[in-house]
Structures are given as C-alpha cells and as structure tokens.
Design a protein around this motif. Structure first.
Motif, PDB file in Angstrom:
ATOM      1  N   HIS A  16       0.816  -1.212   0.000  1.00  0.00           N
ATOM      2  CA  HIS A  16       0.000   0.000   0.000  1.00  0.00           C
ATOM      3  C   HIS A  16       0.849   1.261   0.000  1.00  0.00           C
ATOM      4  O   HIS A  16       0.520   2.241  -0.671  1.00  0.00           O
ATOM      5  CB  HIS A  16      -0.934  -0.016   1.226  1.00  0.00           C
ATOM      6  CG  HIS A  16      -2.092  -1.001   1.070  1.00  0.00           C
ATOM      7  ND1 HIS A  16      -3.034  -0.946   0.059  1.00  0.00           N
ATOM      8  CD2 HIS A  16      -2.460  -2.099   1.839  1.00  0.00           C
ATOM      9  CE1 HIS A  16      -3.889  -1.946   0.176  1.00  0.00           C
ATOM     10  NE2 HIS A  16      -3.565  -2.689   1.280  1.00  0.00           N
ATOM     11  N   ARG A  20       0.675   4.170  -2.828  1.00  0.00           N
ATOM     12  CA  ARG A  20       0.412   5.577  -2.531  1.00  0.00           C
ATOM     13  C   ARG A  20       1.543   6.482  -3.024  1.00  0.00           C
ATOM     14  O   ARG A  20       1.318   7.584  -3.520  1.00  0.00           O
ATOM     15  CB  ARG A  20       0.212   5.749  -0.991  1.00  0.00           C
ATOM     16  CG  ARG A  20      -1.161   5.275  -0.537  1.00  0.00           C
ATOM     17  CD  ARG A  20      -1.438   5.821   0.874  1.00  0.00           C
ATOM     18  NE  ARG A  20      -0.470   5.315   1.818  1.00  0.00           N
ATOM     19  CZ  ARG A  20      -0.644   4.177   2.537  1.00  0.00           C
ATOM     20  NH1 ARG A  20      -1.748   3.440   2.386  1.00  0.00           N
ATOM     21  NH2 ARG A  20       0.270   3.798   3.404  1.00  0.00           N
ATOM     22  N   GLU A  23       1.110   6.888  -6.736  1.00  0.00           N
ATOM     23  CA  GLU A  23       0.017   7.813  -7.008  1.00  0.00           C
ATOM     24  C   GLU A  23       0.402   9.243  -6.707  1.00  0.00           C
ATOM     25  O   GLU A  23       0.031  10.184  -7.432  1.00  0.00           O
ATOM     26  CB  GLU A  23      -1.213   7.402  -6.183  1.00  0.00           C
ATOM     27  CG  GLU A  23      -1.852   6.093  -6.645  1.00  0.00           C
ATOM     28  CD  GLU A  23      -3.017   5.688  -5.759  1.00  0.00           C
ATOM     29  OE1 GLU A  23      -3.225   6.413  -4.747  1.00  0.00           O
ATOM     30  OE2 GLU A  23      -3.704   4.725  -6.089  1.00  0.00           O
ATOM     31  N   HIS A  24       1.184   9.470  -5.654  1.00  0.00           N
ATOM     32  CA  HIS A  24       1.626  10.820  -5.301  1.00  0.00           C
ATOM     33  C   HIS A  24       2.540  11.396  -6.365  1.00  0.00           C
ATOM     34  O   HIS A  24       2.410  12.566  -6.762  1.00  0.00           O
ATOM     35  CB  HIS A  24       2.331  10.760  -3.924  1.00  0.00           C
ATOM     36  CG  HIS A  24       2.895  12.102  -3.523  1.00  0.00           C
ATOM     37  ND1 HIS A  24       2.095  13.172  -3.110  1.00  0.00           N
ATOM     38  CD2 HIS A  24       4.193  12.538  -3.472  1.00  0.00           C
ATOM     39  CE1 HIS A  24       2.858  14.194  -2.827  1.00  0.00           C
ATOM     40  NE2 HIS A  24       4.149  13.827  -3.040  1.00  0.00           N
TER      41      HIS A  24
END
Length: 272
Positions: A16, A20, A23-24
């Motif tokens: 995860h 993330r 995605e950032h």
C-alpha cells in the motif's frame, strides 16, 4: 475453484505504501506539467526574442558599416571632381590661348605680309697672312655685307651683341661684329665690318691648304654671322630675334685686292 492467497500483513502494508507513493508522484507530475509547459514556452519566446535581437543588431551593424563606407567614398569624390574641374579649366584656357595666339598671328601676317630679309657678302679685303713663316699670324678681314629688307611695312633694328666670325678649315681666323643701326622698310643697307685675329697658330696641314688654295686661286673660307634684331611693326617693337647667316665663299688671294670667286649663303632666324 480458484484459490486466493492472502499476503502477510507486513507485506500488505509495504504494498500500500508503494502504491500511494506512485500515485503521489503521478499526481505531482500532472500538477507540475502546466508549469513546465509555461516555462518551455517562455524559454522559446526568449530564444525567439534573442534571435530577433541578434538579427536586428547584425542588420544595424551592416547598415552602419555601409553608411561609413559611403561617407568615405563621398569624401573622396569632391577632391577628384575638383581636380578634374581644374584640369578642364586649364585645358580650356590653354586651347583658348592657343586659338587667340594663332588668330593674332594670322591677322598680323595678313596685315603686314612679312618677308624674310636676305644677306650676301659683296667684298672681302684680307691682310696679315704670312704663309712662309711658321710663327703665329694676325689676320684681318674687311667684309662688306649687303642686307636687303623687302618688307613694305616692317623695319628692322640691329641691336648690340652681334658677332661675325671667319673660319678656314675649322680654325677661327678673325672675329668682329656688326654696327648698331636701323634698317627702314623696303631698304637695302651695305655694312662694312672689320674682323681681326691675334696670335693664330696654324697647323702644317692648314698652312699647306692655304698655300695650295692661293696657288690655285681658290682659297675657301666660312663666315658665320649672328645678329640680334627687333622688328618694327607700325609703332610697336617686337622682342629680340636672332638672325643667323652662314656663308661659304672662295677668294683668289690673301691680299687687300682679293676677289670673291664663289659664294653661297644660308640664313634663318631664332624667334626666342
């Protein structure tokens, strides 16, 4: 039947976090993309502006250089044009002067109709020749010169500084001059001039030639006359002109009663 395997909790946590983070990063890239596009367009405009500025500076430099070159060339043209103008004025003045001079000469010729005077040797009286002695001699000549002025409107002034010389075989025997006188128009003047020589050394060849001439009755002599004259044209006197007379003559003997056997005279003038 499909089996599902469950990851351990620690691995699931790391999975995860990685998702993330990706995605950032993707979100940050999408958010900064307009800023990067704006910067590239600004850089492109700056490059275009710089290129235009360089082209403008280059054009201005070429224009300035052409202007300076034109100024240098235009500075040189007036001096050349002035030189050409001066040369044209000089040639024009010279042509006009020569034309007027020729016109004046033609008018004078038509008005006065000048004719050349002529000269001749009429008589020669000789003394002082002792050919039997080997010592120097002192000969003397009395020469009668006939000058004819055939001009109807021109008189002749015979000035000082004339010379009359007698030669035998290239050796000057005697020298003298003409008197100063004025010869009127259409006039014949007979002048007697005395010529003298002193201490003349004769070579054996010249002495032998003179003795041979006496025995044959033909002793050759050369007479050279130079006389400065001025012409009278109406009430005007010209500049000095030199009259030149060269005569070849023979006499029968070397005495006071000598007679001229043959004679031939050439004459001319020096205008300056």
């Amino acid at each position: 039947m499909t089996r599902h395997h469950r990851l351990p909790s620690s691995n699931l946590h790391r999975h995860h976090q990685r998702r993330r983070r990706i995605e950032h990063i993707t979100h940050s890239h999408r958010r900064n993309l307009p800023i990067l596009n704006q910067r590239s367009r600004a850089n492109h405009r700056q490059e275009l502006t710089s290129s235009k500025f360089l082209r403008t500076r280059s054009t201005e430099f070429r224009h300035r250089e052409n202007a300076q070159r034109f100024e240098r060339l235009s500075r040189g043209k007036p001096s050349r044009s002035r030189c050409c103008c001066c040369l044209c004025w000089f040639l024009s003045f010279l042509a006009a002067f020569l034309f007027l001079l020729g016109l004046a000469a033609a008018i004078l010729y038509l008005v006065f109709r000048p004719e050349s005077p002529d000269y001749s040797i009429e008589r020669v009286s000789i003394s002082g020749f002792n050919l039997t002695s080997s010592g120097p001699i002192s000969p003397a000549f009395n020469v009668t010169v006939r000058a004819n002025n055939p001009n109807n409107k021109i008189g002749i002034y015979y000035e000082k500084g004339s010379s009359v010389n007698v030669y035998s075989d290239g050796v000057k025997m005697a020298t003298g001059s003409l008197p100063v006188f004025y010869q009127d128009k259409n006039n014949v003047t007979v002048v007697v001039t005395s010529l003298k020589g002193t201490g003349i050394e004769l070579t054996s060849g010249v002495r032998t030639a003179l003795a041979t001439g006496v025995s044959k009755g033909t002793v050759p002599f050369n007479l050279a006359l130079r006389a400065p004259v001025k012409l009278k044209l109406g009430s005007v006197k010209t500049w000095k002109i030199t009259v030149k007379v060269d005569c070849e003559l023979t006499v029968d003997k070397l005495t006071a009663s000598a007679r001229i056997g043959s004679k031939s005279c050439d004459y001319g003038v020096d205008l300056w």
